[in-house]
Design a protein around this motif. Structure first.
Motif, mmCIF file in Angstrom:
data_model
loop_
_atom_site.group_PDB
_atom_site.id
_atom_site.type_symbol
_atom_site.label_atom_id
_atom_site.label_comp_id
_atom_site.label_asym_id
_atom_site.label_seq_id
_atom_site.Cartn_x
_atom_site.Cartn_y
_atom_site.Cartn_z
ATOM 1 N N ALA A 301 48.533 53.087 28.402
ATOM 2 C CA ALA A 301 49.304 51.876 28.112
ATOM 3 C C ALA A 301 49.724 51.213 29.422
ATOM 4 N N TYR A 302 49.725 49.879 29.437
ATOM 5 C CA TYR A 302 50.106 49.129 30.630
ATOM 6 C C TYR A 302 51.319 48.255 30.315
ATOM 7 N N PRO A 303 52.320 48.164 31.192
ATOM 8 C CA PRO A 303 52.356 48.739 32.538
ATOM 9 C C PRO A 303 52.335 50.265 32.485
ATOM 10 N N ALA A 304 51.590 50.852 33.428
ATOM 11 C CA ALA A 304 51.380 52.293 33.441
ATOM 12 C C ALA A 304 52.378 52.953 34.382
ATOM 13 N N ALA A 353 39.986 52.399 38.712
ATOM 14 C CA ALA A 353 40.990 52.003 37.727
ATOM 15 C C ALA A 353 41.048 50.485 37.660
ATOM 16 N N PHE A 354 41.339 49.966 36.458
ATOM 17 C CA PHE A 354 41.437 48.513 36.311
ATOM 18 C C PHE A 354 42.322 48.152 35.128
ATOM 19 N N VAL A 355 42.846 46.922 35.171
ATOM 20 C CA VAL A 355 43.747 46.406 34.137
ATOM 21 C C VAL A 355 43.155 45.094 33.625
ATOM 22 N N PRO A 356 42.502 45.118 32.475
ATOM 23 C CA PRO A 356 41.867 43.885 31.971
ATOM 24 C C PRO A 356 42.820 42.711 31.832
ATOM 25 N N LEU A 386 49.072 44.363 43.661
ATOM 26 C CA LEU A 386 48.230 43.273 43.165
ATOM 27 C C LEU A 386 48.869 42.578 41.970
ATOM 28 N N ALA A 387 49.496 43.356 41.107
ATOM 29 C CA ALA A 387 50.078 42.790 39.886
ATOM 30 C C ALA A 387 51.389 42.066 40.165
ATOM 31 N N ASP A 388 52.159 42.553 41.147
ATOM 32 C CA ASP A 388 53.507 42.041 41.351
ATOM 33 C C ASP A 388 53.602 40.926 42.392
ATOM 34 N N LEU A 392 48.773 37.477 45.506
ATOM 35 C CA LEU A 392 47.576 38.294 45.354
ATOM 36 C C LEU A 392 46.991 38.191 43.963
ATOM 37 N N ALA A 393 47.798 38.102 42.968
ATOM 38 C CA ALA A 393 47.302 38.046 41.588
ATOM 39 C C ALA A 393 48.184 37.091 40.788
ATOM 40 N N SER A 394 47.699 36.709 39.637
ATOM 41 C CA SER A 394 48.477 35.795 38.807
ATOM 42 C C SER A 394 49.703 36.485 38.260
#
Length: 396
Positions: A301-304, A353-356, A386-388, A392-394
């Motif tokens: 489950a994400y956030p992991a 590892a990746f988060v679609p 990358l997520a936060d 770097l990421a949306s």
């Protein structure tokens, strides 16, 4: 992306700094920041675990970035580059699963079929009541991590499977097993009427756009094939074994592996059967604690949360039988998951590892089999950045 070789460094310093990545900030302003984020995690990781060389790739919103560190061979001193081939160990299972799902998408098999249907020599054995899905999810009833040492050819393999008796009812327990998913891949290839290695190298890898991914490394690529390193510093490469191609036989570059990760998040450029195959590998079939078993891939489950991610990749899950909860119906692919897989051979350690949902992912390839928790923690730090980080990421 350019790379600069730093000469004149001592051996210890060379472990983490021999091959440094320099960003082309003018081409992509994110690249300089990514170089810093990745380097701050990977260099200390290499020093702490005495890893000679690593190739790391990250993907952010459909664009990937490559970072190379250290040396591919202690003997030659050749540095890791974007062309360096690494053994990825059990991450190979995700390719095997994709091939089997591809066979189903093309009508060659059904995952619900009994295993013995595709290997008549197993008729009358326990595999009359064990499905291909059971094999692909390690729920056949307790097949072990490895074959016994005396099983070293096809006839002995068949004899072993014929004599094997399950300790558990099919679908009740998960026990991570090379013979299980190895047989899964072998039978998938049989359903398609071609050798497994040929199907991978001539059909699946090209269909995925992977030009430097192999089961059998060609002679003209051997100079790019890194040497692995044992704990006592010996140079090694993978030892051939029964169903090794299917279970742990892929060699590839970080560039190709991140393309595979990207295809798993966005397969719009692939043909319809391959898109369906990838979706099948992301389907949840069994719950193992907080982890969900797909085909080859493992889902969280994400956030992991890091503790749950570590638990899902722990020895308790990978080396011991675990009761499972069958998901009925199977859980369709979801975006709000972290999908991952570890892989090791005697001299190499890998993690993907990746988060679609966020379209972010990471591949870490090393020529030493360092502890899995260290891989998971390092990747988690980078993916969190990358997520936060809006730069770097949306954002969510």
């Amino acid at each position: 992306m350019r790379h600069i070789f730093l000469p004149g460094l001592g051996a210890l310093t060379a472990v983490s700094l021999l091959f440094a990545t320099v960003a082309e900030a003018a081409d992509d302003p994110r690249e300089s920041e990514l170089d810093r984020v990745v380097g701050e995690v990977i260099r200390p990781l290499m020093e702490a675990n005495e890893i000679p060389g690593m190739a790391v790739a990250v993907t952010v919103q459909g664009k990937h970035y490559l970072f190379s560190y250290g040396i591919a061979s202690k003997e030659s001193g050749k540095k890791v580059t974007e062309e360096t081939l690494f053994e990825i160990g059990s991450i190979s299972k995700t390719f095997t699963a994709t091939l089997a799902a591809y066979a189903e998408a093309k009508g060659a098999l059904s995952l619900s079929d009994n295993a013995s249907k595709y290997l008549p020599a197993l008729a009358g054995s326990s595999f009359d009541a064990i499905s291909l899905l059971d094999l692909g999810t390690y729920t056949a009833g307790g097949l072990p991590l490895q074959f016994p040492e005396n099983v070293d050819d096809r006839d002995e393999m068949v004899a072993y499977f014929r004599s094997w008796r399950p300790a558990y009812a099919a679908g009740s327990h998960r026990l991570y097993s090379n013979p299980s998913i190895g047989l899964f891949g072998h039978l998938a290839a049989a359903s398609m009427g071609k050798p497994f290695d040929d199907l991978m190298e001539q059909e699946l890898f090209p269909a995925l756009g992977l030009s430097r991914t192999y089961i059998r490394v060609p002679k003209d690529q051997m100079a790019n094939y890194a040497y692995g390193n044992t704990k006592d510093g010996k140079a090694v490469r993978v030892t051939p074994g029964i169903l090794d191609s299917e279970a742990y036989g892929v060699k590839t570059t970080a560039a190709d592996m991140i393309r595979f990760v990207e295809a798993n998040m966005d397969g719009s450029h692939l043909d319809e059967p391959l898109r369906r195959a990838i979706a099948a590998t992301h389907t949840g079939y069994y719950a193992v604690g907080d982890m969900t078993q797909g085909l080859g891939w493992e889902l969280h489950a994400y956030p992991a949360k890091l503790d749950r991610l570590l638990a899902g990749n722990s020895a308790e899950v990978s080396l011991k039988p675990n009761k499972v909860r069958k998901l009925e119906p199977p859980r369709p692919p979801r975006e709000d998951v972290l999908i991952n897989k570890t892989g090791s051979t005697r001299g190499f350690g890998a993690y993907a590892a990746f988060v679609p949902e966020r379209r972010i992912g990471i591949v870490m390839l090393a020529n030493k089999a360092y502890p899995i928790p260290e891989r998971v923690k390092a990747a988690h730090r980078i993916l969190t950045a990358l997520a936060d980080e809006p730069g770097l990421a949306s954002t969510r």
